[in-house]
Design a protein around this motif. Sequence first.
Motif, PDB file in Angstrom:
ATOM      1  N   LEU A   1       0.829  -1.200   0.000  1.00 16.65           N
ATOM      2  CA  LEU A   1       0.000   0.000   0.000  1.00 16.65           C
ATOM      3  C   LEU A   1       0.869   1.258   0.000  1.00 16.65           C
ATOM      4  CD1 LEU A   1      -2.660   1.502   0.080  1.00 16.65           C
ATOM      5  CD2 LEU A   1      -2.697   1.163   2.564  1.00 16.65           C
ATOM      6  N   GLY A   2       1.925   1.254   0.788  1.00 13.80           N
ATOM      7  CA  GLY A   2       2.831   2.403   0.815  1.00 13.80           C
ATOM      8  C   GLY A   2       3.456   2.660  -0.547  1.00 13.80           C
ATOM      9  N   ILE A   3       3.888   1.594  -1.199  1.00 17.83           N
ATOM     10  CA  ILE A   3       4.506   1.734  -2.520  1.00 17.83           C
ATOM     11  C   ILE A   3       3.462   2.159  -3.550  1.00 17.83           C
ATOM     12  CG2 ILE A   3       5.616   0.447  -4.393  1.00 17.83           C
ATOM     13  CD1 ILE A   3       7.142  -1.100  -2.190  1.00 17.83           C
TER      14      ILE A   3
ATOM     15  N   GLU B   1       1.575   7.017  -7.012  1.00 17.05           N
ATOM     16  CA  GLU B   1       0.644   8.058  -7.439  1.00 17.05           C
ATOM     17  C   GLU B   1       1.379   9.351  -7.793  1.00 17.05           C
ATOM     18  OE1 GLU B   1      -2.980   7.909  -7.727  1.00 17.05           O
ATOM     19  OE2 GLU B   1      -2.266   5.829  -7.832  1.00 17.05           O
ATOM     20  N   VAL B   2       2.580   9.543  -7.264  1.00 19.45           N
ATOM     21  CA  VAL B   2       3.295  10.801  -7.491  1.00 19.45           C
ATOM     22  C   VAL B   2       4.697  10.627  -8.075  1.00 19.45           C
ATOM     23  CG1 VAL B   2       1.983  12.127  -5.784  1.00 19.45           C
ATOM     24  CG2 VAL B   2       4.057  10.918  -5.082  1.00 19.45           C
ATOM     25  N   VAL B   3       5.177   9.402  -8.179  1.00 18.84           N
ATOM     26  CA  VAL B   3       6.469   9.160  -8.845  1.00 18.84           C
ATOM     27  C   VAL B   3       6.228   8.200 -10.009  1.00 18.84           C
ATOM     28  CG1 VAL B   3       7.862   9.545  -6.782  1.00 18.84           C
ATOM     29  CG2 VAL B   3       7.167   7.231  -7.356  1.00 18.84           C
ATOM     30  N   GLU B   4       7.084   8.257 -11.004  1.00 20.94           N
ATOM     31  CA  GLU B   4       6.862   7.465 -12.210  1.00 20.94           C
ATOM     32  C   GLU B   4       7.174   5.992 -12.034  1.00 20.94           C
ATOM     33  OE1 GLU B   4       8.416   9.042 -15.814  1.00 20.94           O
ATOM     34  OE2 GLU B   4       7.949  11.089 -15.211  1.00 20.94           O
ATOM     35  N   ASN B   5       8.225   5.688 -11.277  1.00 25.54           N
ATOM     36  CA  ASN B   5       8.620   4.281 -11.142  1.00 25.54           C
ATOM     37  C   ASN B   5       9.491   4.095  -9.910  1.00 25.54           C
ATOM     38  OD1 ASN B   5      11.389   4.876 -11.891  1.00 25.54           O
ATOM     39  ND2 ASN B   5      10.618   5.103 -13.967  1.00 25.54           N
ATOM     40  N   SER B   6       9.927   2.886  -9.717  1.00 28.72           N
ATOM     41  CA  SER B   6      10.692   2.550  -8.518  1.00 28.72           C
ATOM     42  C   SER B   6      12.090   3.156  -8.498  1.00 28.72           C
ATOM     43  CB  SER B   6      10.791   1.030  -8.389  1.00 28.72           C
ATOM     44  OG  SER B   6      11.457   0.485  -9.512  1.00 28.72           O
ATOM     45  N   ASP B   7      12.547   3.707  -9.623  1.00 30.38           N
ATOM     46  CA  ASP B   7      13.871   4.339  -9.645  1.00 30.38           C
ATOM     47  C   ASP B   7      13.958   5.501  -8.664  1.00 30.38           C
ATOM     48  OD1 ASP B   7      14.603   2.587 -11.644  1.00 30.38           O
ATOM     49  OD2 ASP B   7      14.294   4.032 -13.267  1.00 30.38           O
TER      50      ASP B   7
ATOM     51  N   GLU C   1      15.537  -4.673  -5.338  1.00 31.95           N
ATOM     52  CA  GLU C   1      14.878  -5.714  -6.133  1.00 31.95           C
ATOM     53  C   GLU C   1      13.456  -5.986  -5.632  1.00 31.95           C
ATOM     54  OE1 GLU C   1      17.962  -6.163  -4.691  1.00 31.95           O
ATOM     55  OE2 GLU C   1      19.125  -5.817  -6.517  1.00 31.95           O
ATOM     56  N   LYS C   2      13.274  -5.940  -4.322  1.00 32.14           N
ATOM     57  CA  LYS C   2      11.946  -6.181  -3.751  1.00 32.14           C
ATOM     58  C   LYS C   2      11.008  -5.028  -4.094  1.00 32.14           C
ATOM     59  CE  LYS C   2       9.354  -7.500   0.277  1.00 32.14           C
ATOM     60  NZ  LYS C   2       9.371  -8.208   1.527  1.00 32.14           N
ATOM     61  N   VAL C   3      11.510  -3.811  -4.015  1.00 32.66           N
ATOM     62  CA  VAL C   3      10.698  -2.639  -4.359  1.00 32.66           C
ATOM     63  C   VAL C   3      10.285  -2.713  -5.827  1.00 32.66           C
ATOM     64  CG1 VAL C   3      10.673  -0.118  -4.541  1.00 32.66           C
ATOM     65  CG2 VAL C   3      11.762  -1.208  -2.567  1.00 32.66           C
ATOM     66  N   VAL C   4      11.231  -3.057  -6.693  1.00 29.55           N
ATOM     67  CA  VAL C   4      10.938  -3.172  -8.129  1.00 29.55           C
ATOM     68  C   VAL C   4       9.884  -4.251  -8.370  1.00 29.55           C
ATOM     69  CG1 VAL C   4      11.920  -3.861 -10.368  1.00 29.55           C
ATOM     70  CG2 VAL C   4      13.163  -2.263  -8.898  1.00 29.55           C
TER      71      VAL C   4
ATOM     72  N   ILE D   1       2.028  -4.148  -8.831  1.00 28.41           N
ATOM     73  CA  ILE D   1       1.042  -3.065  -8.725  1.00 28.41           C
ATOM     74  C   ILE D   1       0.716  -2.512 -10.109  1.00 28.41           C
ATOM     75  CG2 ILE D   1       0.697  -0.690  -7.895  1.00 28.41           C
ATOM     76  CD1 ILE D   1       2.383  -1.573  -5.403  1.00 28.41           C
ATOM     77  N   ASN D   2       1.739  -2.254 -10.905  1.00 30.89           N
ATOM     78  CA  ASN D   2       1.511  -1.693 -12.243  1.00 30.89           C
ATOM     79  C   ASN D   2       0.752  -2.665 -13.142  1.00 30.89           C
ATOM     80  OD1 ASN D   2       2.665   0.824 -11.763  1.00 30.89           O
ATOM     81  ND2 ASN D   2       4.713   0.084 -12.234  1.00 30.89           N
ATOM     82  N   LYS D   3       1.049  -3.954 -13.022  1.00 32.57           N
ATOM     83  CA  LYS D   3       0.330  -4.957 -13.810  1.00 32.57           C
ATOM     84  C   LYS D   3      -1.144  -4.979 -13.416  1.00 32.57           C
ATOM     85  CE  LYS D   3       0.229  -9.773 -15.165  1.00 32.57           C
ATOM     86  NZ  LYS D   3       0.698 -11.117 -14.946  1.00 32.57           N
TER      87      LYS D   3
END
Length: 93
Positions: A32-34, A39-45, A64-67, A73-75
């Motif tokens: 949920l946090g990620i 909602e405000v950043v483009e990706n995990s980078d 790697e876990k964040v990615v 989530i994106n899928k």
Amino acid sequence: ETNAIGRNASTLREFLEKKWVADLDNEAAISLGIETLLEVVENSDNMEICVMTSDGKATNLEKEKVVAICEVINKAKQEAEEAKKTKNELVDK
């Protein structure tokens, strides 16, 4: 209870208030946090996640876990958008 601070805090807080449920386990809370940050950043980078537990321990999540969580989530978002589009097309016919 949910909260967000910093730039876009009100947007993030609203998102959290809609999605948060009581008694989330650690994995669900992290997701949920990620999802909220996405909602405000483009990706995990652009993300670094530190998890603090009720016993006061703080742990940085491996990139790697964040990615991996971001990909899930994106899928799910993409599948939901496609289902909505398909539903709208059926209604329009």
